[in-house]
Write a protein that holds these residues in place. Structure first.
Motif: not given
Length: 692
Positions: A243-244, A246-247, A296, A300, A592-593, A595, A599
């Motif tokens: 994270f962050p 990880h996407v 972090i 995660t 997925k929050y 995220m 982005y």
């Protein structure tokens, strides 16, 4: 054969296989492509076992250069190998899992038109990963780092005619570039202050620079080692999907299943964990960096696990499990338990590769339907896949005496013993994560292998939410007259061979790797007492397994398994009711929050908007309109005016000359002299008849 030759051949064998399959695939054919790559990786695997065996029997570590690339101002940039027990263990894991994946691929990609290309890619990936783990300097580490990123881009987008695959591989590539930018800055900072790319030189000088500071902004001083370590770790956040950054990993499931096992279980995503462990002499000197790493990792480990609960694509459940487990490894790194992180890396490689390949076997048996809502009751149709997937799931949730238990419980104990400020939050995250992991793992297991055979209903009214795992557009899922079936031996043999270490490797390896001298001289954790305190509590692998039945993690894991069994086998109406009750939370998890929205609709949209402003205003208006075309227009205007002055009459030119002379004289003479001069000129014009 001398050592250097053997070390050189280990990465070169997969490279030769990749070149032959890639460039001469049509000549050697499909069988030729899989034979050359499998033999190359098998040779590398045998060589890796020989290297590890030698080191276990007292052979000294090797640190030497095999090829000097360039020398600039006395700075040496070379291809070199550092072969110690950490390297040898990674080499064995990488080559063994890669070999299993190569064999499995024969069955999985049997009908794919890109057969030879796929074997070339996975063999090239193995070469890249070996170069990364065997490096003795930062330049070669970065070469391997970027090479695995490049090959993963090619593999994720293997079915390049599918827009989703192209989007996924571009996403992976760009997110990794963010991490790699930090990684490159960290390497540059180390070169600037240490004057060398070689690990040995950097580690030797690190204690002397423990208190060194740098000024990032005027008036503020930052610890050099803290900044360098955090920048290096940002690289690990990209590669190891923390994270962050990880996407990219869940979307990378767009690639064929074998690469999910190779890249996202055992090798590429663990590169960051390996790198931080290798850099332990630097990280040990910065509590700030260790706290950052731990925070972090714990975010995660817990929050990515929550996302696994709501997934219905069989591969995505395992993908979120990988994210969560990488978080556990990162937490261990932050607790200065580097050897525990590497131990979990090793055990996880086996059981996660097993789970991915098991998922692929299920997908094949289900005629490429990946939706677990369309499965159920597969236990009697696919017995080998069922039993090996059960073994993998039990190892994943930390069942006592299985491989995952020894490494996962050691991480939890290490965090409990850590004295860093972040350890309280991290401990809560990894303990809650035990329940979450057990819940989503066995939710998938029960829905796939037990209960009602829902694929029969799906066969008659096949819905659209199933996800195709093949590049072509053929119908996927079982037809009305089809039944699931066990897959070929090239698929089930790797499952069995991976299931064996998933059971026994933890019991065998915990004592030498964590409390013996396996990592002596390789991993340093002397400044923090966690490993010493952990050793005091350890009384043998058998006692640890027996004691676990009274520990909190065991009961949480059991609660997770029982909860998933009750909710999905006995009362499947309850999950639907819960989903209706907690709508906003489900929406948050389903997105997925947010995220991806942040982005894509945030940073990417802002970047595109900024680019549009530069294009419309900067390029079109200022550069093209004002500077380029404006200059041309100005010349045209001046030329137009000048053209009107060019009349061809000599007295006009004489008048212009006179006017110019008057203007010049204005600056040279005072007004009285000028008036007198003009009067004389006027008289002269009258005399010659210019005017009357």
């Amino acid at each position: 054969m001398d050592k250097t030759t053997l070390y050189l051949l280990i990465p070169l064998f997969p490279l030769f296989g990749a070149i032959l399959a890639g460039l001469f695939g049509r000549t050697i054919g499909r069988a030729g492509a899989h034979w050359v790559t499998i033999l190359g990786v098998a040779a590398a695997c045998v060589g890796s076992f020989i290297v590890l065996n030698d080191l276990l029997h007292g052979a000294p570590a090797y640190n030497g250069n095999v090829y000097t690339w360039l020398t600039v101002n006395g700075l040496d940039v070379s291809v070199g190998f550092l072969i110690d027990k950490l390297t040898a263990m990674m080499m064995v894991v990488v080559t063994f899992v890669s070999l299993m994946v190569h064999i499995y691929t024969i069955g999985y990609m049997e009908e794919d038109p890109g057969y030879q290309r796929f074997f070339s890619y996975i063999s090239l990936f193995t070469f890249s990963m070996l170069m990364l783990v065997m490096s003795n300097n930062f330049v070669q580490l970065f070469f391997g780092w970027e090479a695995v990123g490049l090959v993963s881009y090619l593999l994720i987008g293997f079915w390049f005619k599918r827009p989703t695959a192209i989007f996924a591989n571009m996403k992976a590539f760009l997110v990794n570039r963010v991490g790699d930018f930090g990684f490159l800055l960290g390497i540059g900072l180390i070169l600037t202050h240490f004057g060398s790319f070689y690990y040995a030189d950097v580690f030797a000088h690190a204690p002397a620079l423990k208190d060194a500071t740098i000024s990032l902004f005027p008036g503020t001083q930052w610890s050099l080692l803290s900044v360098a370590c955090i920048l290096l770790f940002i690289g690990a956040m990209g590669k190891s999907a923390q994270f962050p950054l990880h996407v990219w990993l869940p979307d990378s499931m767009e690639g064929p299943t074998p690469i999910s096992a190779l890249i996202h279980a055992a090798t590429m995503v663990t590169a960051g964990i390996f790198m931080v462990s290798r850099m332990s002499p630097l990280f040990e000197l910065s509590d700030t960096a260790l706290n950052f790493v731990m925070i972090i990792g714990s975010i995660t480990a817990l929050f990515m696990g929550f996302l696994g609960i709501i997934q219905n694509d069989i591969k995505r459940v395992v993908a979120y499990s990988t994210l969560s487990q990488l978080g556990y490894m990162t937490v261990a790194l932050g607790a200065s338990a580097y050897s525990v992180a590497v131990f979990h890396l090793m055990t996880h490689a086996f059981f996660k590769a097993l789970l991915f390949l098991g998922a692929g076997s299920v997908i094949m048996g289900m005629h490429h339907d990946q939706d677990i809502r369309n499965m159920g009751g597969l236990r009697k149709y696919m017995p080998i896949t069922w039993i090996t997937s059960l073994v993998g799931s039990l190892a994943l949730i930390g069942t006592p005496f299985f491989a995952g238990f020894y490494s996962k419980d050691s991480i939890i104990d290490a965090v409990r013993l850590s004295h860093l400020p972040a350890s309280g939050f991290a401990y809560a995250a990894v303990v809650i994560g035990v329940f979450v992991t057990a819940f989503y793992s066995f939710r998938m297991y029960f829905l796939v292998f037990h209960g009602k055979e829902r694929w029969m209903e799906a066969a008659h009214g096949h819905d659209d939410h199933a996800h195709d795992d093949h590049g072509d557009d053929h119908h996927h899922g079982l037809g009305p007259n089809d039944k699931p079936h066990e897959t070929a031996w090239v698929v089930t043999l790797p499952l069995v061979l991976l299931a064996i270490p998933s059971v026994i490797i933890g019991f065998i390896a915990i004592e030498p790797m964590l409390f013996g001298d396996f990592f002596k001289g390789t991993i340093y954790s002397d400044l923090h007492p966690v490993m010493r305190e952990l050793a005091e509590e350890f009384h043998g692998a058998g006692d640890m397994g027996l004691h676990a039945f009274m520990s909190l993690p065991f009961w949480l894991a059991l609660a997770g398994v029982v909860s998933s069994w009750f909710l999905y086998m006995k009362r499947p109406d309850i999950p639907a009711a819960i989903k209706a009750k907690v709508g906003p939370i489900y929406t948050l998890l389903d997105n997925k929050y947010y995220m991806d929205h942040l982005y894509i609709q945030g940073f990417a949209a802002f970047g595109r908007g900024l680019g549009k402003v530069f294009w419309k205003v900067g390029d079109t208006v200022l550069i093209d309109g004002l500077i380029v075309n404006g200059a041309a227009r100005l010349v045209g205007v001046v030329a137009g005016v000048a053209r009107r002055l060019q009349t061809g009459y000599i007295y006009h030119y004489a008048f212009a000359m006179l006017l110019g002379a008057i203007v010049l004289l204005t600056y040279q003479l005072d007004p009285l002299h000028l008036a007198s001069l003009l009067s004389d000129v006027g008289s002269w014009f009258k005399q010659i008849g210019f005017w009357h």
